[in-house]
Motif scaffolding. Structure first.
Motif, PDB file in Angstrom:
ATOM      1  N   HIS A  80      62.356  19.110 -18.787  1.00 11.66           N
ATOM      2  CA  HIS A  80      61.444  19.444 -19.619  1.00 11.66           C
ATOM      3  C   HIS A  80      61.135  20.812 -19.515  1.00 11.66           C
ATOM      4  O   HIS A  80      60.175  21.529 -20.482  1.00 11.66           O
ATOM      5  CB  HIS A  80      60.155  18.773 -18.962  1.00 11.66           C
ATOM      6  CG  HIS A  80      59.719  19.268 -17.710  1.00 11.66           C
ATOM      7  ND1 HIS A  80      60.147  18.873 -16.490  1.00 11.66           N
ATOM      8  CD2 HIS A  80      58.553  19.879 -17.428  1.00 11.66           C
ATOM      9  CE1 HIS A  80      59.663  19.457 -15.339  1.00 11.66           C
ATOM     10  NE2 HIS A  80      58.572  20.205 -15.981  1.00 11.66           N
ATOM     11  N   ARG A 132      52.657  30.887 -15.113  1.00  9.94           N
ATOM     12  CA  ARG A 132      51.375  30.126 -15.540  1.00  9.94           C
ATOM     13  C   ARG A 132      50.234  31.151 -15.683  1.00  9.94           C
ATOM     14  O   ARG A 132      49.561  31.074 -14.891  1.00  9.94           O
ATOM     15  CB  ARG A 132      51.111  28.883 -14.934  1.00  9.94           C
ATOM     16  CG  ARG A 132      52.316  27.877 -14.938  1.00  9.94           C
ATOM     17  CD  ARG A 132      51.840  26.555 -13.923  1.00  9.94           C
ATOM     18  NE  ARG A 132      50.717  26.128 -13.888  1.00  9.94           N
ATOM     19  CZ  ARG A 132      50.399  25.491 -12.827  1.00  9.94           C
ATOM     20  NH1 ARG A 132      51.082  25.193 -11.790  1.00  9.94           N
ATOM     21  NH2 ARG A 132      49.056  25.010 -13.010  1.00  9.94           N
ATOM     22  N   THR A 169      61.515  18.053  -5.458  1.00 10.35           N
ATOM     23  CA  THR A 169      60.159  17.699  -5.380  1.00 10.35           C
ATOM     24  C   THR A 169      59.680  16.994  -6.753  1.00 10.35           C
ATOM     25  O   THR A 169      60.344  17.386  -7.856  1.00 10.35           O
ATOM     26  CB  THR A 169      59.155  18.931  -5.096  1.00 10.35           C
ATOM     27  OG1 THR A 169      59.634  20.068  -6.001  1.00 10.35           O
ATOM     28  CG2 THR A 169      59.328  19.292  -3.665  1.00 10.35           C
ATOM     29  N   PRO A 170      58.980  16.457  -7.120  1.00 12.36           N
ATOM     30  CA  PRO A 170      58.383  15.850  -8.379  1.00 12.36           C
ATOM     31  C   PRO A 170      58.294  16.898  -9.398  1.00 12.36           C
ATOM     32  O   PRO A 170      57.751  17.978  -8.915  1.00 12.36           O
ATOM     33  CB  PRO A 170      57.078  15.219  -8.118  1.00 12.36           C
ATOM     34  CG  PRO A 170      57.036  14.748  -6.866  1.00 12.36           C
ATOM     35  CD  PRO A 170      57.607  15.994  -6.043  1.00 12.36           C
ATOM     36  N   SER A 171      58.443  16.494 -10.875  1.00 12.27           N
ATOM     37  CA  SER A 171      58.476  17.627 -11.800  1.00 12.27           C
ATOM     38  C   SER A 171      56.941  18.027 -12.063  1.00 12.27           C
ATOM     39  O   SER A 171      56.677  19.127 -12.776  1.00 12.27           O
ATOM     40  CB  SER A 171      59.018  16.867 -13.202  1.00 12.27           C
ATOM     41  OG  SER A 171      58.261  15.654 -13.635  1.00 12.27           O
ATOM     42  N   GLU A 172      55.956  17.124 -12.041  1.00 14.67           N
ATOM     43  CA  GLU A 172      54.531  17.633 -12.162  1.00 14.67           C
ATOM     44  C   GLU A 172      54.154  18.829 -11.224  1.00 14.67           C
ATOM     45  O   GLU A 172      53.028  18.992 -11.335  1.00 14.67           O
ATOM     46  CB  GLU A 172      53.545  16.339 -11.850  1.00 14.67           C
ATOM     47  CG  GLU A 172      53.469  15.678 -10.806  1.00 14.67           C
ATOM     48  CD  GLU A 172      54.436  14.546 -10.694  1.00 14.67           C
ATOM     49  OE1 GLU A 172      54.070  13.784  -9.750  1.00 14.67           O
ATOM     50  OE2 GLU A 172      55.510  14.427 -11.288  1.00 14.67           O
ATOM     51  N   TRP A 173      54.741  18.958 -10.060  1.00 13.40           N
ATOM     52  CA  TRP A 173      54.433  19.922  -9.223  1.00 13.40           C
ATOM     53  C   TRP A 173      54.935  21.355  -9.837  1.00 13.40           C
ATOM     54  O   TRP A 173      56.397  21.634  -9.572  1.00 13.40           O
ATOM     55  CB  TRP A 173      54.877  19.775  -7.935  1.00 13.40           C
ATOM     56  CG  TRP A 173      54.451  20.676  -6.779  1.00 13.40           C
ATOM     57  CD1 TRP A 173      53.088  21.519  -6.877  1.00 13.40           C
ATOM     58  CD2 TRP A 173      54.887  21.170  -5.503  1.00 13.40           C
ATOM     59  NE1 TRP A 173      52.950  22.329  -5.808  1.00 13.40           N
ATOM     60  CE2 TRP A 173      53.916  22.034  -5.033  1.00 13.40           C
ATOM     61  CE3 TRP A 173      56.104  20.699  -5.065  1.00 13.40           C
ATOM     62  CZ2 TRP A 173      54.565  22.756  -3.663  1.00 13.40           C
ATOM     63  CZ3 TRP A 173      56.283  21.491  -3.709  1.00 13.40           C
ATOM     64  CH2 TRP A 173      55.689  22.401  -3.213  1.00 13.40           C
ATOM     65  N   GLU A 174      54.434  22.114 -10.311  1.00 16.63           N
ATOM     66  CA  GLU A 174      54.803  23.358 -10.844  1.00 16.63           C
ATOM     67  C   GLU A 174      54.186  24.661 -10.470  1.00 16.63           C
ATOM     68  O   GLU A 174      53.168  24.752 -10.357  1.00 16.63           O
ATOM     69  CB  GLU A 174      54.459  23.538 -12.523  1.00 16.63           C
ATOM     70  CG  GLU A 174      55.250  22.320 -13.382  1.00 16.63           C
ATOM     71  CD  GLU A 174      55.289  22.351 -14.956  1.00 16.63           C
ATOM     72  OE1 GLU A 174      54.613  23.554 -15.201  1.00 16.63           O
ATOM     73  OE2 GLU A 174      55.871  21.613 -15.775  1.00 16.63           O
ATOM     74  N   LYS A 190      64.964  24.618  -8.220  1.00 16.08           N
ATOM     75  CA  LYS A 190      63.340  24.759  -8.587  1.00 16.08           C
ATOM     76  C   LYS A 190      62.809  25.894  -7.508  1.00 16.08           C
ATOM     77  O   LYS A 190      62.830  25.504  -6.511  1.00 16.08           O
ATOM     78  CB  LYS A 190      62.695  23.701  -8.221  1.00 16.08           C
ATOM     79  CG  LYS A 190      61.220  23.468  -8.587  1.00 16.08           C
ATOM     80  CD  LYS A 190      60.513  22.010  -8.524  1.00 16.08           C
ATOM     81  CE  LYS A 190      59.273  22.028  -8.913  1.00 16.08           C
ATOM     82  NZ  LYS A 190      58.713  20.683  -8.847  1.00 16.08           N
ATOM     83  N   CYS A 229      49.438  23.543  -3.161  1.00 20.62           N
ATOM     84  CA  CYS A 229      49.634  22.031  -3.041  1.00 20.62           C
ATOM     85  C   CYS A 229      48.442  21.422  -1.947  1.00 20.62           C
ATOM     86  O   CYS A 229      48.007  22.377  -1.271  1.00 20.62           O
ATOM     87  CB  CYS A 229      51.002  21.492  -2.472  1.00 20.62           C
ATOM     88  SG  CYS A 229      51.262  22.376  -0.822  1.00 20.62           S
ATOM     89  N   THR A 278      45.421  19.980  -6.696  1.00 16.51           N
ATOM     90  CA  THR A 278      45.255  18.524  -6.691  1.00 16.51           C
ATOM     91  C   THR A 278      46.652  17.709  -6.343  1.00 16.51           C
ATOM     92  O   THR A 278      46.688  16.526  -5.818  1.00 16.51           O
ATOM     93  CB  THR A 278      45.179  17.897  -8.194  1.00 16.51           C
ATOM     94  OG1 THR A 278      45.996  18.579  -8.942  1.00 16.51           O
ATOM     95  CG2 THR A 278      43.710  18.584  -8.303  1.00 16.51           C
ATOM     96  N   PHE A 279      47.806  18.419  -6.600  1.00 21.18           N
ATOM     97  CA  PHE A 279      49.037  17.970  -6.223  1.00 21.18           C
ATOM     98  C   PHE A 279      49.131  17.648  -4.557  1.00 21.18           C
ATOM     99  O   PHE A 279      48.990  18.819  -3.969  1.00 21.18           O
ATOM    100  CB  PHE A 279      50.117  18.728  -6.912  1.00 21.18           C
ATOM    101  CG  PHE A 279      51.705  18.024  -6.247  1.00 21.18           C
ATOM    102  CD1 PHE A 279      52.111  16.771  -7.016  1.00 21.18           C
ATOM    103  CD2 PHE A 279      52.253  18.523  -5.434  1.00 21.18           C
ATOM    104  CE1 PHE A 279      53.452  16.601  -6.690  1.00 21.18           C
ATOM    105  CE2 PHE A 279      53.591  18.007  -5.017  1.00 21.18           C
ATOM    106  CZ  PHE A 279      54.194  16.886  -5.666  1.00 21.18           C
TER     107      PHE A 279
END
Length: 933
Positions: free
Chosen positions: A564, A818, A852-857, A871, A878, A920-921
């Motif tokens: 993504h 970001r 690690t999960p993709s939602e953890w950016e 990554k 976190c 939140t992650f």
């Protein structure tokens, strides 16, 4: 020539991969001109290459072509030659009788059929071999560029001549006398006179010199044709051309044959530290070219297509092409004639020039390569754009032999300028007696005149290792004010390891030492700043070559759970690369002793590991990273430059910049005004006008200075310095940053740890907040921080470094940021790397967060290359162990020595103290410990 008989169309075809010999029957047909790959003939390849594009219908062996031709009575009585414009190694049969063989990779294959044709139907058979070449062929046959295609491209025709004809026609323009000397051989005894006439074209007006007639004495022509006082010279600024008509007349004054040739009235010569065209200094803004055309897999032979391609390069400020171990077809020179592009073909050789007695000496290959040079000169030497010639790329071996080849070429044809090769004897270069200019990257280890180097060729360049400024030029490296003791290797020889093609080699580093070139110096293959792939490009590969490499890279990224981010990786790595190019090219333009540069490359390079180093893709289409106008603001015949020591400024200080103008247009600018302004958004911090008078052209001119007291600021601000040469299209923009004078890294009230100690874990278990700033030098599962974009491409130079037992390149492509995250609220940023981040990045490491999960950016992520696709987190947060963790992998002491570093730390620390620090992650502490070690 009286006539041309076009033989293009459908030919019978038989593919003979095992080279068994003449087929008993032809099982297929194919259109010529064309290639077997483009016609989708043969077996479909199962290959899926990552180091280059994949030739879907790759065929290597013998391709047999046959067709019938109708021979009239008149044709049978004429002088007739079969002309194959561009092909591989060929053998020709007429009615089963072998006519001969040709093996030039660069020049047309011409077969004399005179006296062999009989009225009626004749069968013509041509075998094309693309294996067993006398030489490796450089980029003429490389899968990295135009592929090792099989077939015939360009004209396939019979050329019909009269009773007499001209051969080996040469035109020698004389700018001073406004004339052209014409030499040729005369075949046949029917001609008594030569009538010469000319008409100008490709210019704003029209000029037709008076025709002239010359009596012929013997079998040679050597005449001088006056063009008159209105003669129009050819140059990059005004590419005026003449169409020369040469008529052979019999004793009664009747024309027996006519030859036409295009020439330009020009003189291109070395003059001190620059080249001159017709007495005016020019600066070469060159593009490397390896004949990459992904839709066909071979170079076009259409003038219109080359005009399109060269016009794109001109729109990006280019005026020069260097062909890497290749020579383009006739159409490329014709288009360059029309557009005013200075062309430098090169022998198809990349290796070591040996002499008898040397290990691996191959006399047959050497003889072939030397003969190819003569063929190139004979075929294309009349083109005004053909101004330079190189013996090959990064040659090693006998300097004496290389110089003897140069000497022979110059005696044969003294019209182009010659060089021993591009970046010969890389670490220990020398000028040779018959060089007309020098092309390289260094004179000694420390005297470097390029902004970036591969890690295996360290020390690296200023763009890779020095704090960003606009002060660097290469004048001291090219013309040192004093000899640097110990730089040279004078006296005797020394074994050194060097990059050798795409591998390594140990060579005798004889020569070298401290020397100053009395000839123009060109910087070789500058830039090489890679971007991440743009996977949207895959669908563009609808021709012979397929982007299986891009598909594999895309799959790798997706397997890492990062698919993504592909578009963001491409765009943000590309923005960094363009900024790197800006500094690279400006440093060259700031160098008074440099004669020009040869960029590698304006477009992506499809091979050698897949090197996506262009502002344009492999199709010469914009990648959307920079506009033509903005690129020309640092790469054109007129460029404004500002010299200042840093992009990072402190409020209350004084900003000073020296303003210069690189001017290589046809006319001097005269009285001029440069408007400048410094703005923060819509707020104007300062403005002014610099007035100067420049009555010369072809140099770097000092115009004046800017001095501005900067306001005291309470918050970091991005500002833009704009320069504009009033009344022209010339402008320049620089992004700068101003920091509060009192910015400090205040650690008060923040729980900071170097590692996840028991104390840190206990604090987290209580729901506390922890800032982890690891000792970056001790981090194992991490990648070193580096600011500049990866050089060329990671896979190739990783392999070379490993083979040389040298440091592996870092291989990253800058940051993905970001900027909306509150941790950066006091450090306003773009989504890509900017100079505000230089000190932070250079004093950091990025932790590998694979799996690690993709939602953890990460808040600040480092973009890895397409081979590893790690990554990478430089700054991330976190929930873990019951509390909140912020990880900043930056050396605070080192980064804090600069105002930008202090501002970054201040922003991060203030965030860590704030209520906004509430990630939140959530991730298990044990998993985190495995990564941060």
């Amino acid at each position: 020539m009286l006539n041309k008989i076009d033989l293009s169309g459908v030919w019978k075809l038989s593919l003979d991969e095992e080279q068994k010999g003449r087929p008993s029957a032809f099982e297929d047909t194919m259109e010529l001109p064309g290639t077997t790959s483009h016609a989708r003939k043969g077996k479909r390849s199962e290959e899926k290459l990552t180091g280059s594009l994949t030739d879907e219908y790759k065929f290597e062996g013998s391709a047999w072509f046959a067709r019938e031709i109708e021979v009239t009575n008149e044709l049978a009585e004429r002088a007739v030659f079969l002309h194959l414009e561009r092909t591989r190694m060929t053998t020709v049969w007429l009615n089963g009788e072998e006519i001969g063989s040709r093996d030039s990779l660069n020049a047309p294959h011409v077969y004399d059929l005179t006296g062999r044709l009989r009225p009626g139907t004749a069968e013509l058979t041509i075998r094309v071999d693309n294996v067993g070449y006398p030489t490796k062929g450089g980029h003429m046959t490389s899968p990295d560029t135009q592929t090792n295609w099989n077939g015939i491209t360009g004209a396939v025709e019979l050329r019909v001549y009269g009773e007499s004809r001209l051969e080996e026609l040469r035109t020698y323009p004389n700018v001073g006398e406004k004339s052209v000397r014409i030499t040729a051989g005369v075949e046949g005894a029917a001609a008594a006179k030569l009538r010469v006439s000319a008409e100008s074209f490709n210019g704003e007006g029209f000029h037709a010199p008076e025709p002239a007639e010359f009596a012929l004495n013997g079998s040679n022509v050597d005449v001088t044709y006056p063009l008159g006082e209105e003669a129009r010279p050819w140059s990059e600024w005004s590419p005026e051309l003449y169409r020369l008509k040469l008529e052979l007349l019999d004793a009664d004054g009747e024309a027996v044959d006519t030859t036409e040739s295009v020439f330009g009235l020009r003189e291109f010569r070395p003059a001190g530290d620059k080249f001159e065209i017709n007495g005016q200094r020019t600066f070469l803004r060159g593009k490397h070219d390896g004949l990459i055309f992904p839709l066909t897999g071979y170079a076009p032979t259409s003038v219109d297509e080359w005009v399109r391609v060269l016009n794109i390069s001109k729109s990006y400020g280019m005026n020069h092409y260097r062909f890497h171990t290749a020579c383009p077809p006739e159409a490329a020179f014709a288009a360059a004639d029309m557009l005013g592009i200075y062309m430098e073909p090169e022998l198809p050789f990349w290796g070591t020039v040996t002499v008898p007695g040397d290990e691996n000496h191959d006399q047959a290959e050497q003889d072939y390569l030397i003969s190819e040079g003569y063929e190139i000169l004979k075929a294309f030497g009349n083109h005004p754009s053909f101004v330079m010639f190189s013996l090959g790329n990064e040659l090693w071996g006998s300097r004496e032999k290389i110089d003897s080849i140069l000497k022979g070429y110059k005696e044969f044809d003294d019209r182009p300028l010659y060089t021993q090769g591009s970046n010969n004897h890389q670490w220990v270069p020398e000028l040779l007696e018959h060089d007309d200019f020098f092309c390289g990257v260094r004179f000694t280890r420390e005297r470097r005149f390029r902004g970036s180097y591969a890690m295996c060729d360290a020390p690296q360049g200023h763009i890779q290792v020095d704090p960003p400024s606009t002060l660097t030029d290469y004048d001291e490296a090219i013309y040192p004010s004093q000899v640097q003791a110990g730089d040279g290797e004078e006296g005797g020889t020394k074994q050194i390891q060097i990059q050798y093609g795409t591998e390594m080699k140990t060579v005798e580093g004889d020569g070298g030492g401290d020397w100053v070139s009395p000839l123009p110096v060109l910087s070789h293959e500058i830039g090489q700043y890679a971007t991440y792939p743009d996977f949207r490009e895959i669908d563009k590969y609808t021709g012979s070559l397929k982007a299986e490499n891009f598909k594999i890279f895309k799959q790798r990224l997706e397997e890492k759970g990062l698919g993504h981010l592909a578009r963001a990786y491409f765009e943000n790595s590309g923005k960094l690369a363009m900024e790197n190019y800006k500094e690279e090219l400006e440093a060259a333009l700031r160098s008074r002793k440099l004669a020009g540069f040869q960029l590698l490359d304006l477009q992506d390079f499809s091979g050698q590991g897949t090197a996506l180093v262009g502002a344009l893709d492999a199709f010469m289409d914009s990648k959307g990273l920079i506009t033509e106008e903005d690129w020309r603001s640092f790469c054109d015949n007129a460029v404004l430059l500002a010299r200042f020591p840093s992009y990072n400024l402190v409020g209350g200080d004084t900003f000073r910049a020296a303003v210069e103008l690189s001017w290589f247009r046809q006319e001097a600018p005269g009285a001029l005004e440069v408007s400048w302004s410094l703005r923060s958004g819509s707020e104007k911090m300062g403005e002014g006008v610099i007035a100067a008078e420049v009555t010369a052209n072809g140099d770097l001119f000092e115009l004046g200075g800017i001095e501005l007291a900067l306001p005291n600021v309470d918050a970091m601000q991005k500002v833009e310095l704009t320069l504009r040469l009033n009344g022209t299209d010339v402008y320049k923009n620089y992004d700068l940053w101003i920091y509060p004078a009192n910015a400090a890294a205040d650690f008060g009230g923040v729980q900071v740890f170097e590692s996840l100690t028991d104390e840190a874990k206990a604090l987290l278990a209580q729901g506390g907040k922890v800032l982890l700033m690891p000792n970056v030098s001790a981090l194992e599962n991490s990648i070193e921080g580096t600011y500049a974009a990866d050089f060329w491409c990671f896979p190739m130079f990783r392999s070379i470094s490993e083979s040389m037992d040298r440091k592996i390149p870092v291989g990253t492509h800058g940051l993905l940021i970001r900027p909306e995250h509150p941790a950066l609220s006091e450090f306003p940023s773009e989504t890509h790397s900017t100079y505000a981040w230089w000190n932070v990045v250079m004093n950091s490491r990025s932790i590998i967060l694979d799996g690690t999960p993709s939602e953890w950016e990460p808040i600040v992520q480092t973009i890895d290359n397409f081979e590893r696709n790690h990554k990478l987190g430089l700054l991330f947060e976190c929930r873990t162990g019951g509390g909140s963790l912020l990880v900043c992998a930056v050396d605070a002491d080192a980064a804090g020595e600069s105002p930008d570093g202090r501002q970054f730390l201040s922003s991060v620390l203030n965030y860590a103290r704030s209520e906004k620090f509430a990630p939140t992650f959530e991730i298990a502490l044990e998993q985190l410990e495995r990564m941060i070690r």
